[in-house]
Design an enzyme around this catalytic site. Structure first.
Site, PDB file in Angstrom:
ATOM      1  N   GLU A  42      16.239  -9.630  19.382  1.00 45.68           N
ATOM      2  CA  GLU A  42      16.871 -10.054  18.271  1.00 45.68           C
ATOM      3  C   GLU A  42      16.503 -10.907  17.493  1.00 45.68           C
ATOM      4  OE1 GLU A  42      20.931 -11.654  19.219  1.00 45.68           O
ATOM      5  OE2 GLU A  42      21.929  -9.771  18.281  1.00 45.68           O
ATOM      6  N   TYR A  85      19.110  -9.150   9.513  1.00 48.23           N
ATOM      7  CA  TYR A  85      19.358  -9.161  10.935  1.00 48.23           C
ATOM      8  C   TYR A  85      18.195  -7.856  11.462  1.00 48.23           C
ATOM      9  CZ  TYR A  85      21.095  -7.975  15.529  1.00 48.23           C
ATOM     10  OH  TYR A  85      21.079  -7.631  16.767  1.00 48.23           O
TER      11      TYR A  85
END
Ligand code: GDP
Ligand code: MN
Length: 386
Positions: free
Chosen positions: A197, A109
């Site tokens: 993101e 991530y």
């Protein structure tokens, strides 16, 4: 303003941030032609909506033939995709991204947000990327590594190395990561982003880092100087009432409660929401009608509040400084004449032309409850919303 994944990935390419080759289709007739540009025999088709959680909802699928892609496209175009991040109606699908399928070794991530407490942007990374990142954030927050970025000094190599260590990358991947880190920060600054993101950022078979997903939110206050980004706006993905409000230059944000609010001034609007909450109720919206309203825009604002079927009472709190209370009263009366109202309306009008407004409301056919004390007005609204 949110971007679609394919738009985010187009920006990633521009900034030399590695992504997979992809095409975008909006009809199954397009599939065969477009997909030929991709050199693979295994694809991933992904419904494009302004919401995450698509994987778990059937909006992301690995496919083995052109026919399967056509079936996927035919199925999703024109439908709504409901995920845990959308409401119960979901978001409409009008485009599908098709990309070369990657064999994933590991999902990571990477994200950047604006952090008000450190007055900087913060880059976050986790070795536990993928569809369960929310659970990681909740249950093992120590698995998410963060560094604030000094925007004047610029990103530092040691910060990138700190995150790379948290991600447990190999030496070769560390250099790829430093480049992604620097380029992503540059993109964030250049395009006035509020959030980016990448979940997942992956390690593929050849040990390379690649962005398989991309979520971008752009600071709406900066859109005046981001014309190329503004062209990417997809209003079909926006909340209906918020979109309508933006057409009338009203600052409206939909919330979950059942007390509609109409207020002038952002601070007073925040205060009004607070007082509703501390009186035991929940606001249905934030609405700052601003100082430059006229009868028409107030009327539209009132209609927007009324169109929310959750709303069981309306609290109007106007402190007439620049805005004239009688203009607000005229707008409310106009809206009610046009669409009717069968829920209680509690009004607190103070300041500029408030007496005139009071007379207008009292002589109208409206069932309005006037209360000049804000605490009492809020309590009344909460009581009547039950
Ligand atoms: P989201 O669920 O809306 O966040 O959509 P993503 O684009 O993140 O996709 C969800 C999941 O699908 C990812 O976490 C991956 O596990 C999987 N996925 C996406 N692209 C690929 C791919 O190219 N290959 C494989 N094997 N899985 C993929
Ligand atoms: Mn994702």
């Amino acid at each position: 303003m949110n971007l679609h994944e394919y738009q985010a990935k187009t920006l990633f390419k521009e900034y030399d941030i590695p992504t997979t080759n992809f095409v975008v289709v909006d009809s199954h007739d397009d599939v065969e032609n477009k997909v030929q540009q991709l050199k693979t025999n295994k694809w991933v088709a992904k419904a494009q909506v302004h919401a995450g959680g698509r994987g778990k909802a059937g909006g992301v699928k690995v496919l083995d033939s052109i026919e399967e892609i056509e079936t996927f496209v035919k199925y999703w175009i024109g439908k709504n995709l409901i995920t845990y991040q959308t409401d119960e109606i979901g978001q409409p699908v009008s485009t599908i991204l098709v990309e070369e399928c990657t064999n994933i070794i590991k999902e990571l991530y990477l994200g950047i947000v604006i952090d008000r407490s450190s007055q900087s942007i913060v880059v976050m990374a986790s070795p536990d990327g993928g569809v369960d990142i929310e659970a990681i954030a909740e249950n093992s927050p120590e698995r998410i590594f963060k560094v604030p970025i000094d925007l004047i000094a610029g990103p530092k190599r040691e910060d990138a190395l700190f995150l790379a260590k948290g991600l447990a990358l190999s030496d070769e991947q560390v250099e790829q990561f430093v480049k992604i880190f620097n380029n992503l920060i540059q993109l964030f600054i250049d395009k006035d982003l509020a959030l980016v993101e990448i979940n997942p950022l992956i390690i593929d078979e050849s040990k390379k880092l690649k962005c398989l997903d991309g979520k971008i939110n752009v600071d709406s206050n900066a859109l005046y100087r981001q014309q190329d980004i503004l062209k990417m706006r997809d209003t079909s993905q926006e909340e209906e009432r918020e979109l309508k409000a933006s057409e009338w230059d009203l600052n409206y944000i939909a919330l979950d409660g059942n007390i509609g609010c109409m207020v002038n001034g952002a601070g007073l609007a925040m205060g009004t929401m607070d007082i509703i909450k501390s009186s035991g109720g929940l606001p249905a919206n934030f609405l700052d009608v601003g100082g430059s309203v006229n009868k028409e825009s107030v009327s539209e604002a009132f209609k927007i509040i009324l169109s929310d079927k959750k709303v069981k009472a309306i609290l109007i709190n106007i402190f007439g400084g620049i805005v004239k209370c009688d203009v607000v009263a005229e707008g409310i009366i106009k809206a009610v004449e046009e669409v009717g109202v069968n829920i209680p309306v509690i009004v607190r009008l103070k300041g500029n032309n408030s007496e005139k407004a009071q007379i207008l409301l009292e002589t109208s056919s409206l069932n309005i409850i006037s209360e000049s004390d804000l605490s009492k007005a809020a309590l009344k609204a909460v009581e009547l919303s039950r």
